[in-house]
Design an enzyme around this catalytic site. Structure first.
Site, mmCIF file in Angstrom:
data_model
loop_
_atom_site.group_PDB
_atom_site.id
_atom_site.type_symbol
_atom_site.label_atom_id
_atom_site.label_comp_id
_atom_site.label_asym_id
_atom_site.label_seq_id
_atom_site.Cartn_x
_atom_site.Cartn_y
_atom_site.Cartn_z
ATOM 1 N N ASP A 12 30.813 31.653 31.636
ATOM 2 C CA ASP A 12 31.806 32.088 30.657
ATOM 3 C C ASP A 12 33.074 32.411 31.449
ATOM 4 O OD1 ASP A 12 32.971 33.549 28.344
ATOM 5 O OD2 ASP A 12 32.510 35.315 29.564
ATOM 6 N N ASP A 14 36.364 34.576 30.131
ATOM 7 C CA ASP A 14 36.957 35.908 29.925
ATOM 8 C C ASP A 14 35.913 37.019 30.013
ATOM 9 O OD1 ASP A 14 38.971 34.168 27.681
ATOM 10 O OD2 ASP A 14 39.718 35.168 29.470
ATOM 11 N N GLU A 21 40.656 40.480 29.647
ATOM 12 C CA GLU A 21 40.973 40.900 28.281
ATOM 13 C C GLU A 21 42.139 41.880 28.210
ATOM 14 O OE1 GLU A 21 40.296 39.353 25.770
ATOM 15 O OE2 GLU A 21 38.419 38.287 26.141
ATOM 16 N N ARG A 58 40.761 35.918 15.798
ATOM 17 C CA ARG A 58 40.923 37.369 15.930
ATOM 18 C C ARG A 58 42.157 37.851 15.176
ATOM 19 N NH1 ARG A 58 40.572 37.936 21.735
ATOM 20 N NH2 ARG A 58 38.462 37.248 21.290
ATOM 21 N N LYS A 89 51.595 34.078 22.427
ATOM 22 C CA LYS A 89 50.632 34.868 23.191
ATOM 23 C C LYS A 89 50.110 34.085 24.397
ATOM 24 C CE LYS A 89 46.181 35.778 24.152
ATOM 25 N NZ LYS A 89 45.096 34.853 24.609
ATOM 26 N N THR A 128 37.878 30.446 25.071
ATOM 27 C CA THR A 128 39.316 30.603 25.316
ATOM 28 C C THR A 128 40.002 29.242 25.358
ATOM 29 O OG1 THR A 128 40.898 31.925 26.601
ATOM 30 C CG2 THR A 128 39.389 30.546 27.856
ATOM 31 N N SER A 129 41.324 29.267 25.384
ATOM 32 C CA SER A 129 42.126 28.032 25.352
ATOM 33 C C SER A 129 42.190 27.386 26.737
ATOM 34 C CB SER A 129 43.550 28.355 24.877
ATOM 35 O OG SER A 129 43.470 29.103 23.669
HETATM 36 C C1 XBP Z 1 36.903 35.271 25.162
HETATM 37 C C2 XBP Z 1 37.571 35.062 23.865
HETATM 38 C C3 XBP Z 1 38.965 34.482 23.855
HETATM 39 C C4 XBP Z 1 39.943 35.410 24.582
HETATM 40 C C5 XBP Z 1 41.372 35.112 24.203
HETATM 41 O O1 XBP Z 1 36.486 34.003 25.584
HETATM 42 O O2 XBP Z 1 36.968 35.312 22.838
HETATM 43 O O3 XBP Z 1 39.331 34.371 22.499
HETATM 44 O O4 XBP Z 1 39.659 36.755 24.182
HETATM 45 O O5 XBP Z 1 41.673 33.750 24.497
HETATM 46 P P1 XBP Z 1 35.149 33.830 26.544
HETATM 47 P P2 XBP Z 1 42.313 32.829 23.340
HETATM 48 O O6 XBP Z 1 34.582 35.207 26.803
HETATM 49 O O7 XBP Z 1 34.224 32.940 25.745
HETATM 50 O O8 XBP Z 1 35.670 33.186 27.795
HETATM 51 O O9 XBP Z 1 43.465 33.625 22.756
HETATM 52 O O10 XBP Z 1 42.766 31.581 24.049
HETATM 53 O O11 XBP Z 1 41.200 32.587 22.366
HETATM 54 MG MG MG Z 2 33.467 36.464 27.822
#
Ligand code: XBP
Ligand code: MG
Length: 249
Positions: A12, A14, A21, A58, A89, A128-129
């Protein structure tokens, strides 16, 4: 050699590769201000909003929950506003990462390098993006980071967000490996649920945003990957595949 040796690690992003975060939260607030909106996500609110994976999802969840005016607005206008907020963002987040606001968590780079050296295949399954992944890994690993992570599934390729298992299922398909030959590394209950739904043994390293999450079903819950070696991962994986009891650290 165990019957089903560990062949791949699926990370993963983030909260797992890096504590991102807080930088995401700051970038959301920057975007709200740029749009002239009064919205502001403080840490307690953002901690709760992280139950919703995906930045756009979100924003929509928060708008529905906190501002009833959304119901009177035209659906396309709402989507256009969400898209614009997320665009601002993502630009702010990318700049923050390039400016050094985010570092890989303890032990992550050492483990990635050791696993790569040891012949394990490495992949990413995230909500995430893609811009965010590239910014983080270009800064922390270098421009050739795609030679380390051969498979990447993200918000652009797996639109169904965690706890939906889509990102993990598509990663396994592209790896051409069964879940039992792999291990997922996650930080949140949504991520754990997604990985377990795809049949993956899952190692959890919580962070300040996910410390109170439910990690039932995890292979182990560790404070971080500091001092975790490939040998540890192979042994823990063998325990699970052999059907021994799952342990908490
Ligand atoms: C975490 C998420 C993402 C990020 C924000 O992703 O849920 O949405 O919080 O990034 P993961 P974006 O833990 O699966 O890596 O704004 O690009 O969604
Ligand atoms: Mg995560």
């Amino acid at each position: 050699m165990p019957a089903n040796p560990l062949q791949a690690l699926i990370f993963d992003v983030d909260g797992t590769l890096a504590d991102t975060e807080e930088a995401h939260r700051t970038a959301f607030n920057h975007a709200f201000a740029e749009m002239g909106m009064e919205w502001r996500w403080d840490v307690p609110l953002y901690t709760a909003l992280l139950d919703v994976s995906g930045g756009k999802e979100r924003i929509r969840h928060y708008w529905n929950q906190a501002h009833a005016d959304i119901r009177a607005l035209d659906g396309q206008a709402v989507q256009d506003t969400i898209d614009r907020i997320h665009e601002l963002k993502t630009a702010a987040y990318e700049q923050a990462v390039q400016d050094g606001a985010v570092a890989l968590r303890p032990g992550v780079l050492k483990l990635i390098e050791a696993a790569h050296q040891d012949g394990l295949r490495l992949a990413i399954a995230t909500t995430t993006s893609p811009v965010n992944i590239a910014a983080l890994l270009r800064t922390s690993i270098g421009p050739d980071w795609r030679q380390v992570f051969g498979v990447v599934e993200d918000a652009s390729t797996a639109p169904l967000k965690k706890p939906h298992p889509q990102a993990y299922l598509q990663t396994l398909q592209r790896l051409q490996l069964p879940a039992r030959a792999c291990m997922a590394l996650e930080d949140s209950s949504n991520g754990l649920r997604a990985a377990r739904a795809a049949g993956l043994p899952t190692l959890i390293t919580p962070n300040e945003y996910t410390a109170l999450h439910d990690f039932a079903g995890a292979l182990r819950v560790l404070p971080s990957l500091r001092d975790v070696t490939v040998a540890h991962l192979r042994a823990w994986h063998a325990e699970t595949v052999a059907g021994q009891s799952l342990a908490r650290a």
